[in-house]
Design a protein around this motif. Sequence first.
Motif, PDB file in Angstrom:
ATOM      1  N   ASN A 124       0.861  -1.190   0.000  1.00  0.00           N
ATOM      2  CA  ASN A 124       0.000   0.000   0.000  1.00  0.00           C
ATOM      3  C   ASN A 124       0.891   1.232   0.000  1.00  0.00           C
ATOM      4  O   ASN A 124       1.437   1.632   1.035  1.00  0.00           O
ATOM      5  N   GLU A 125       1.026   1.788  -1.174  1.00  0.00           N
ATOM      6  CA  GLU A 125       1.936   2.910  -1.367  1.00  0.00           C
ATOM      7  C   GLU A 125       1.318   4.219  -0.870  1.00  0.00           C
ATOM      8  O   GLU A 125       0.085   4.314  -0.754  1.00  0.00           O
ATOM      9  N   PRO A 126       2.131   5.246  -0.608  1.00  0.00           N
ATOM     10  CA  PRO A 126       1.573   6.561  -0.270  1.00  0.00           C
ATOM     11  C   PRO A 126       0.687   7.052  -1.411  1.00  0.00           C
ATOM     12  O   PRO A 126       1.132   7.090  -2.562  1.00  0.00           O
ATOM     13  N   GLN A 127      -0.552   7.333  -1.121  1.00  0.00           N
ATOM     14  CA  GLN A 127      -1.483   7.804  -2.154  1.00  0.00           C
ATOM     15  C   GLN A 127      -2.709   8.390  -1.462  1.00  0.00           C
ATOM     16  O   GLN A 127      -3.040   7.996  -0.346  1.00  0.00           O
ATOM     17  N   ALA A 128      -3.361   9.292  -2.157  1.00  0.00           N
ATOM     18  CA  ALA A 128      -4.491   9.991  -1.533  1.00  0.00           C
ATOM     19  C   ALA A 128      -5.635   9.033  -1.224  1.00  0.00           C
ATOM     20  O   ALA A 128      -6.282   9.147  -0.186  1.00  0.00           O
ATOM     21  N   LEU A 129      -5.861   8.081  -2.122  1.00  0.00           N
ATOM     22  CA  LEU A 129      -6.971   7.147  -1.918  1.00  0.00           C
ATOM     23  C   LEU A 129      -6.438   5.742  -1.717  1.00  0.00           C
ATOM     24  O   LEU A 129      -5.617   5.270  -2.516  1.00  0.00           O
ATOM     25  N   GLN A 133      -1.946  -3.093  -6.971  1.00  0.00           N
ATOM     26  CA  GLN A 133      -1.302  -1.814  -6.662  1.00  0.00           C
ATOM     27  C   GLN A 133      -0.206  -1.544  -7.691  1.00  0.00           C
ATOM     28  O   GLN A 133       0.634  -2.416  -7.962  1.00  0.00           O
ATOM     29  N   LYS A 134      -0.224  -0.327  -8.227  1.00  0.00           N
ATOM     30  CA  LYS A 134       0.891   0.088  -9.071  1.00  0.00           C
ATOM     31  C   LYS A 134       2.028   0.479  -8.128  1.00  0.00           C
ATOM     32  O   LYS A 134       1.810   1.226  -7.164  1.00  0.00           O
ATOM     33  N   GLY A 146      -5.235  -5.048   1.471  1.00  0.00           N
ATOM     34  CA  GLY A 146      -5.573  -3.646   1.725  1.00  0.00           C
ATOM     35  C   GLY A 146      -5.485  -3.339   3.208  1.00  0.00           C
ATOM     36  O   GLY A 146      -5.329  -4.228   4.052  1.00  0.00           O
ATOM     37  N   MET A 147      -5.589  -2.067   3.499  1.00  0.00           N
ATOM     38  CA  MET A 147      -5.435  -1.596   4.863  1.00  0.00           C
ATOM     39  C   MET A 147      -6.461  -2.191   5.832  1.00  0.00           C
ATOM     40  O   MET A 147      -6.151  -2.509   6.965  1.00  0.00           O
ATOM     41  N   ALA A 148      -7.725  -2.328   5.355  1.00  0.00           N
ATOM     42  CA  ALA A 148      -8.773  -2.826   6.262  1.00  0.00           C
ATOM     43  C   ALA A 148      -8.451  -4.242   6.721  1.00  0.00           C
ATOM     44  O   ALA A 148      -8.617  -4.574   7.898  1.00  0.00           O
ATOM     45  N   THR A 149      -7.988  -5.061   5.799  1.00  0.00           N
ATOM     46  CA  THR A 149      -7.695  -6.457   6.146  1.00  0.00           C
ATOM     47  C   THR A 149      -6.479  -6.544   7.064  1.00  0.00           C
ATOM     48  O   THR A 149      -6.451  -7.349   7.997  1.00  0.00           O
ATOM     49  N   LEU A 192      -0.831   9.585   2.846  1.00  0.00           N
ATOM     50  CA  LEU A 192       0.460   9.699   2.161  1.00  0.00           C
ATOM     51  C   LEU A 192       1.585   9.079   3.006  1.00  0.00           C
ATOM     52  O   LEU A 192       2.734   9.017   2.582  1.00  0.00           O
ATOM     53  N   PHE A 193       1.203   8.644   4.206  1.00  0.00           N
ATOM     54  CA  PHE A 193       2.134   7.900   5.056  1.00  0.00           C
ATOM     55  C   PHE A 193       1.384   6.650   5.553  1.00  0.00           C
ATOM     56  O   PHE A 193       0.848   6.611   6.663  1.00  0.00           O
ATOM     57  N   PRO A 194       1.318   5.625   4.680  1.00  0.00           N
ATOM     58  CA  PRO A 194       0.414   4.499   4.944  1.00  0.00           C
ATOM     59  C   PRO A 194       0.587   3.841   6.320  1.00  0.00           C
ATOM     60  O   PRO A 194      -0.392   3.413   6.927  1.00  0.00           O
TER      61      PRO A 194
END
Length: 240
Positions: A141-146, A154-155, A182-185, A217-219
């Motif tokens: 999960n890279e730094p990204q707005a969404l 994931q790119k 993903g973050m939720a899991t 932006l800081f996962p």
Amino acid sequence: MKNIITKDYQEMSQLTARIIADEIKKKPNMAFAIPTGGTPIGTLQELVNIYNKEKLDFSKLKCFNIDEYVSLEKEHEQSYYYFLNHYLYQKTNISPSNTYVPNVFNDLEKECHDYEKIIQEHGNFDFILLGIGEDGHIGFNEPQALHQAYCHVQKLDQSTIEANSRFFEKKEEVPKHAITLGMATILKSKKIVLIANGKKKANVIKKLLSTQEINPLFPASFLLLHNDVTIICDQDAING
Ligand code: PGA
């Protein structure tokens, strides 16, 4: 967040492996999500040592890849399945039928959905071990707005490709995409342990330990949402 500082990489690896082994003793069939990369190698080796010395039974353990590169066969030396098989599965009595990894040659969206479903059928993870990227990524999960909550494609950021190119002969060989939890899991895991070592991780660890707010932006800052996170790092990752 609890923080444990060890004197070096070896102590970090031994302590982390001990924590994992204790969890396996408590729940032999626990659902365990495992990272790849340079950081966890020592931990997996120590876990294999414990398995051998203490005759710990891993036959019921359920093991899940946190991520997998899109386009690499399972047999490819840089695939993340190969990594876990090499460092852990084939050196223990972990049953191949208890190892899970997304099939990156299927329809990717369906595969992400199915992988997520398998994890949920196991009641989500009991324990997830995480590494951390220098940019603060966890899993991929890279730094990204969404952020996507569940398993997804994931790119990879250029900086991640650069960092991981050390494992490949040429930078061009590093895949540009991966399937990742993903973050939720990740956050649904009952316990989370994040490990980091070496001076290169000092900035990101300093930022993580001082962070007070969730910033996409800081996962790694999403870990603030969880109530059982332990960060284990060596002196170098603290002092730089
Ligand atoms: P590393 O990778 O263990 O090779 O530093 C960590 C990560 O990118 O999550």
